[in-house]
Every structure is written in structure tokens, then in C-alpha cells.
Design a protein around this motif. Structure first.
Motif, PDB file in Angstrom:
ATOM      1  N   TYR A  44       0.897  -1.424   0.105  1.00 39.10           N
ATOM      2  CA  TYR A  44      -0.159  -0.186   0.365  1.00 39.10           C
ATOM      3  C   TYR A  44       1.010   0.714   0.283  1.00 39.10           C
ATOM      4  N   TYR A  45       0.482   2.305  -1.268  1.00 43.22           N
ATOM      5  CA  TYR A  45       1.046   3.876  -0.347  1.00 43.22           C
ATOM      6  C   TYR A  45       0.402   4.773  -0.590  1.00 43.22           C
ATOM      7  N   ARG A  46       1.232   5.043   0.408  1.00 48.36           N
ATOM      8  CA  ARG A  46       0.395   6.332   1.100  1.00 48.36           C
ATOM      9  C   ARG A  46       1.510   7.707   0.844  1.00 48.36           C
ATOM     10  N   ILE A  47       0.661   8.631   0.816  1.00 48.11           N
ATOM     11  CA  ILE A  47       1.409   9.657   0.126  1.00 48.11           C
ATOM     12  C   ILE A  47       1.921  10.810   1.529  1.00 48.11           C
ATOM     13  N   THR A  48       3.076  11.871   1.423  1.00 51.42           N
ATOM     14  CA  THR A  48       3.599  12.620   2.453  1.00 51.42           C
ATOM     15  C   THR A  48       3.676  13.430   2.061  1.00 51.42           C
ATOM     16  N   ASP A  49       3.505  14.650   2.873  1.00 56.75           N
ATOM     17  CA  ASP A  49       4.003  15.966   2.508  1.00 56.75           C
ATOM     18  C   ASP A  49       4.222  16.296   1.431  1.00 56.75           C
ATOM     19  N   ARG A  50       4.950  15.929   1.586  1.00 58.12           N
ATOM     20  CA  ARG A  50       6.152  16.335   0.135  1.00 58.12           C
ATOM     21  C   ARG A  50       5.676  16.001  -1.149  1.00 58.12           C
ATOM     22  N   GLY A  51       4.962  14.592  -1.182  1.00 60.52           N
ATOM     23  CA  GLY A  51       3.668  14.538  -2.153  1.00 60.52           C
ATOM     24  C   GLY A  51       2.696  15.758  -2.392  1.00 60.52           C
ATOM     25  N   LEU A  52       1.937  16.106  -1.405  1.00 63.91           N
ATOM     26  CA  LEU A  52       0.973  16.770  -0.825  1.00 63.91           C
ATOM     27  C   LEU A  52       1.768  18.458  -2.006  1.00 63.91           C
ATOM     28  N   GLN A  53       2.502  18.632  -1.208  1.00 62.21           N
ATOM     29  CA  GLN A  53       3.427  19.432  -2.004  1.00 62.21           C
ATOM     30  C   GLN A  53       3.808  19.965  -3.504  1.00 62.21           C
ATOM     31  N   ARG A  54       3.988  18.289  -3.963  1.00 68.38           N
ATOM     32  CA  ARG A  54       4.446  18.102  -5.065  1.00 68.38           C
ATOM     33  C   ARG A  54       2.782  18.896  -5.958  1.00 68.38           C
ATOM     34  N   ILE A  55       1.843  17.875  -5.366  1.00 66.27           N
ATOM     35  CA  ILE A  55       0.593  18.078  -6.311  1.00 66.27           C
ATOM     36  C   ILE A  55       0.483  19.818  -6.160  1.00 66.27           C
ATOM     37  N   ALA A  56       0.267  20.290  -5.138  1.00 67.42           N
ATOM     38  CA  ALA A  56       0.038  22.722  -5.483  1.00 67.42           C
ATOM     39  C   ALA A  56       0.966  22.825  -6.042  1.00 67.42           C
ATOM     40  N   ASP A  57       2.511  22.273  -6.056  1.00 74.42           N
ATOM     41  CA  ASP A  57       3.577  22.462  -7.221  1.00 74.42           C
ATOM     42  C   ASP A  57       2.903  22.719  -8.735  1.00 74.42           C
ATOM     43  N   PHE A  58       2.143  22.122  -8.833  1.00 74.40           N
ATOM     44  CA  PHE A  58       1.972  21.342 -10.294  1.00 74.40           C
ATOM     45  C   PHE A  58       0.624  21.958 -10.709  1.00 74.40           C
ATOM     46  N   GLN A  59      -0.604  22.232  -9.281  1.00 72.72           N
ATOM     47  CA  GLN A  59      -1.658  23.531  -9.949  1.00 72.72           C
ATOM     48  C   GLN A  59      -1.234  24.649  -9.915  1.00 72.72           C
ATOM     49  N   ASN A  60      -0.300  25.388  -9.471  1.00 71.68           N
ATOM     50  CA  ASN A  60       0.826  26.519  -9.405  1.00 71.68           C
ATOM     51  C   ASN A  60       1.449  26.351 -11.276  1.00 71.68           C
ATOM     52  N   GLU A  61       2.050  25.365 -11.133  1.00 75.40           N
ATOM     53  CA  GLU A  61       2.769  25.584 -12.753  1.00 75.40           C
ATOM     54  C   GLU A  61       1.611  25.796 -13.956  1.00 75.40           C
TER      55      GLU A  61
ATOM     56  N   ASN B 282      -1.063  26.374 -13.897  1.00 79.07           N
ATOM     57  CA  ASN B 282      -2.458  27.831 -14.360  1.00 79.07           C
ATOM     58  C   ASN B 282      -0.899  28.530 -15.181  1.00 79.07           C
ATOM     59  N   GLU B 283       0.384  28.522 -15.006  1.00 82.00           N
ATOM     60  CA  GLU B 283       0.929  29.263 -15.791  1.00 82.00           C
ATOM     61  C   GLU B 283       1.456  28.372 -17.074  1.00 82.00           C
ATOM     62  N   MET B 284       1.270  27.276 -16.963  1.00 84.09           N
ATOM     63  CA  MET B 284       1.401  26.850 -18.654  1.00 84.09           C
ATOM     64  C   MET B 284      -1.088  27.186 -19.614  1.00 84.09           C
ATOM     65  N   LEU B 285      -2.245  27.461 -18.319  1.00 84.77           N
ATOM     66  CA  LEU B 285      -2.878  27.583 -19.185  1.00 84.77           C
ATOM     67  C   LEU B 285      -2.158  29.227 -19.895  1.00 84.77           C
ATOM     68  N   SER B 286      -1.573  30.019 -19.454  1.00 84.88           N
ATOM     69  CA  SER B 286      -1.926  31.123 -19.744  1.00 84.88           C
ATOM     70  C   SER B 286      -1.017  31.481 -20.291  1.00 84.88           C
ATOM     71  N   ILE B 287      -0.232  30.153 -20.685  1.00 86.93           N
ATOM     72  CA  ILE B 287       1.235  30.393 -22.193  1.00 86.93           C
ATOM     73  C   ILE B 287       0.664  29.934 -23.468  1.00 86.93           C
ATOM     74  N   TYR B 288      -0.674  28.698 -22.690  1.00 85.99           N
ATOM     75  CA  TYR B 288      -1.486  27.902 -23.975  1.00 85.99           C
ATOM     76  C   TYR B 288      -2.295  28.707 -24.392  1.00 85.99           C
ATOM     77  N   ARG B 289      -2.999  29.881 -23.747  1.00 88.43           N
ATOM     78  CA  ARG B 289      -3.828  30.962 -24.345  1.00 88.43           C
ATOM     79  C   ARG B 289      -2.958  31.613 -25.492  1.00 88.43           C
ATOM     80  N   PHE B 290      -1.861  32.418 -24.597  1.00 86.81           N
ATOM     81  CA  PHE B 290      -1.032  33.107 -25.784  1.00 86.81           C
ATOM     82  C   PHE B 290      -0.822  32.568 -26.984  1.00 86.81           C
TER      83      PHE B 290
END
Lengths: 106, 198
Positions: free
Chosen positions: A70-87, A89-97
Motif C-alpha cells: 500500500y502506498y501513502r502520500i507524504t507532505d512532500r508528495g502533497l506539496q508536489r501536487i500543489a506545485d503542479f497546480q501553480n505550474e 496555471n502558468e501553462m494555461l496562460s501560455i497556452y492561451r497566448f
């Protein structure tokens, strides 16, 4: 798709699959299936990489007379997901451009 | 193919990797197959779902870098050093002999490959030379020997195409074998080092 980009995306996908509750190999593949296909061998490599990066922890438990990991996420893993969401948003605005530029050329 | 066949084949194909890595892979695929069966798939279908075992093993081997042991050595005691020096006439010559055997096997394997390629080169050069010479003969009045020469040259050319593909396959096989052997030796050394440091 660019291989590095896809690799990073798959890592986040697997983290998302174990975000809410602990999960195991088969269930991760099944949960991801409606969104993205993943082979067992690829999953193995990703889980190994995430474990080494300390984004998840592994425990072995008995299930129906056999062992299951069984695999359990760590705080670092949760942080990675949060970072991804921020990235993303940046990607989306590039895409729009980029797509706006395309429309302008026509 | 049933689950046991699959796992045994995988174990076989991965030989050369560290023991614990192989075991971990086997446990992973075993769990996967069991979970597929639990979901209602037959054993055969579950194994089929995982994919071709040869391809999986090849992919795993391709993704595994050859790593040299880099752990520092433990200090030896004076007694051990004395023993090592006193024993050197024996172990040194044995070690050199063993190295020489390995080296000669390696060299002879590649010598076979080199000789195969030289067969190819000679066939193709015979082809070209024979063709030119044959045409020369035919033009200068010796029509029959000239045509025979051209025919022989074409046969050489045809054979050279066959030997080319044969040589290519043998070279590829030998290269794969060399990589596998190197991996096995590297891992053996690494394990010894780990045992020593434990």
C-alpha cells in the motif's frame, strides 16, 4: 507528447491517485484508467521514483491470504501536487497566448 | 501462460540484476496478477493483460544503468596484509590466469565476429572486382570466360547480402551478451562490497 513532460505529469497523476486514501498498484491503475492509460511496468518505475523522492511511503499488509503493498502520500508528495497546480496555471496562460497567436495568423 | 510461468520467465530474463531488485519486481507483478484474478479475470487473461514478459524484461534491463561499486574499502589488519603479501605468488598467478581466461574468451568471441565480417568484405570485393574483370575480359574478346566471371561476381554479391544480415545479427547478439555479463559481474562485485561493509 514530450517524454520529460509526460513523465512529470504521470508522477503527479499517481500522487493524485493516492492523495485521499492509501492505495495499491492495481487500484491506482484502475482509478487512472478513465483519464490516462498506464502500464504496470511504468507504474512500477513511477512508484519507485516517488518513493526515492520521499513523496510516498510503502507498507506491506496482508490481503486475502497474500501480501499487498500500500502506498501513502507524504507532505512532500502533497506539496508536489500543489506545485503542479501553480505550474499549470502558468501553462494555461501560455497556452492561451499560443492559441491566440495562431488565430491571429489565419 | 500461467502466473508461475510468467514469473519464472521474468526471473530468468532478469538474471544479472541484484537479487533483491528481481524479487521486488516479481512481488509487484505477482500482486498485480492476483488483483486482476480477484476482479474476475482468468489467470491466463490476467497474465496476458500484463503484457509480453520478454518485452517487459528487455525494457527493465534497458532502463538499468551499469553502476560500478564505489563504496570505500574497509581497513585490513596487519595480519591480513602479511598473509596477502605472503600468499601473493599463489593468488596473484591464479588471478592473472582467471583474468587471462576471461579476456581470451572475450577476444575469441570478437575474433569470430571479425572473421565473419571479413568474409563479408571479401565477398563484396570479389563481387566488384570480378564484375570489372569479367566485363574487361568480355570486351577484349574472351566472351565466354568474361560472362562466366560476371556470373561468379554476381553470386558473390548475392552471398555478401546474406552474410551482411548474418553478421549484423551475430554482432548484436554478442553485444547484448557482453552487456549482460558486465552487469552480472558489476552486481556480483557490488554485493561483495556490501557484505564486506555490513
Amino acid at each position: 507528447m514530450d517524454i520529460q513532460l509526460k513523465r512529470g505529469l504521470l508522477d503527479v497523476c499517481v500522487l493524485a491517485a493516492i492523495k485521499d486514501s492509501d492505495s495499491y498498484g492495481y487500484k491506482i491503475i484502475k482509478d487512472m484508467k478513465p483519464y490516462i492509460a498506464l502500464s504496470e511496468s511504468t507504474l512500477y518505475t513511477i512508484l519507485k521514483r516517488l518513493e526515492l523522492a520521499q513523496m510516498l511511503t510503502v507498507r506491506t499488509a496482508e490481503h486475502g491470504g497474500r501480501l499487498r503493498k500500500y502506498y501513502r502520500i507524504t507532505d512532500r508528495g502533497l506539496q508536489r501536487i500543489a506545485d503542479f497546480q501553480n505550474e499549470w496555471n502558468e501553462m494555461l496562460s501560455i497556452y492561451r497566448f499560443v492559441t491566440k497567436e495562431d488565430a491571429g495568423n489565419e | 501462460m500461467n502466473k508461475n510461468d510468467f514469473l519464472r520467465q521474468l526471473e530468468n530474463d532478469l538474471c544479472g540484476l541484484p537479487r533483491e531488485d528481481i524479487q521486488e519486481r516479481i512481488n509487484f507483478y505477482s500482486e498485480m496478477i492476483d488483483d486482476y484474478i480477484e476482479e474476475g479475470l482468468s489467470e491466463e487473461a490476467a497474465v496476458q493483460r500484463i503484457g509480453d514478459v520478454k518485452e517487459i524484461a528487455a525494457q527493465i534491463l534497458a532502463d538499468t544503468p551499469i553502476s560500478a561499486p564505489d563504496t570505500p574499502r574497509k581497513k585490513r589488519s596487519t595480519g591480513q596484509i602479511v598473509l596477502i603479501i605472503l600468499g601473493s605468488p599463489i593468488w596473484l598467478s591464479l588471478a592473472i590466469a582467471a583474468l587471462a581466461v576471461v579476456f581470451s574468451l572475450y577476444v575469441s568471441a570478437w575474433a569470430v565476429i571479425v572473421s565473419l565480417w571479413s568474409v563479408f568484405v571479401s565477398l563484396i570485393s570479389c563481387g566488384f572486382a570480378g564484375l570489372l574483370y569479367g566485363i574487361g575480359l568480355a570486351v577484349s574478346g574472351f566472351a565466354i570466360p568474361g560472362i562466366a566471371m560476371v556470373g561468379a561476381a554476381l553470386v558473390c554479391g548475392g552471398l555478401s547480402v546474406f552474410t551482411f544480415y548474418g553478421c549484423k545479427a551475430v554482432t548484436k547478439g554478442a553485444a547484448m551478451l557482453t552487456k549482460k555479463t558486465a552487469l552480472a559481474i558489476a552486481n556480483r562485485l557490488k554485493k561483495k562490497e556490501e557484505v564486506r561493509n555490513a
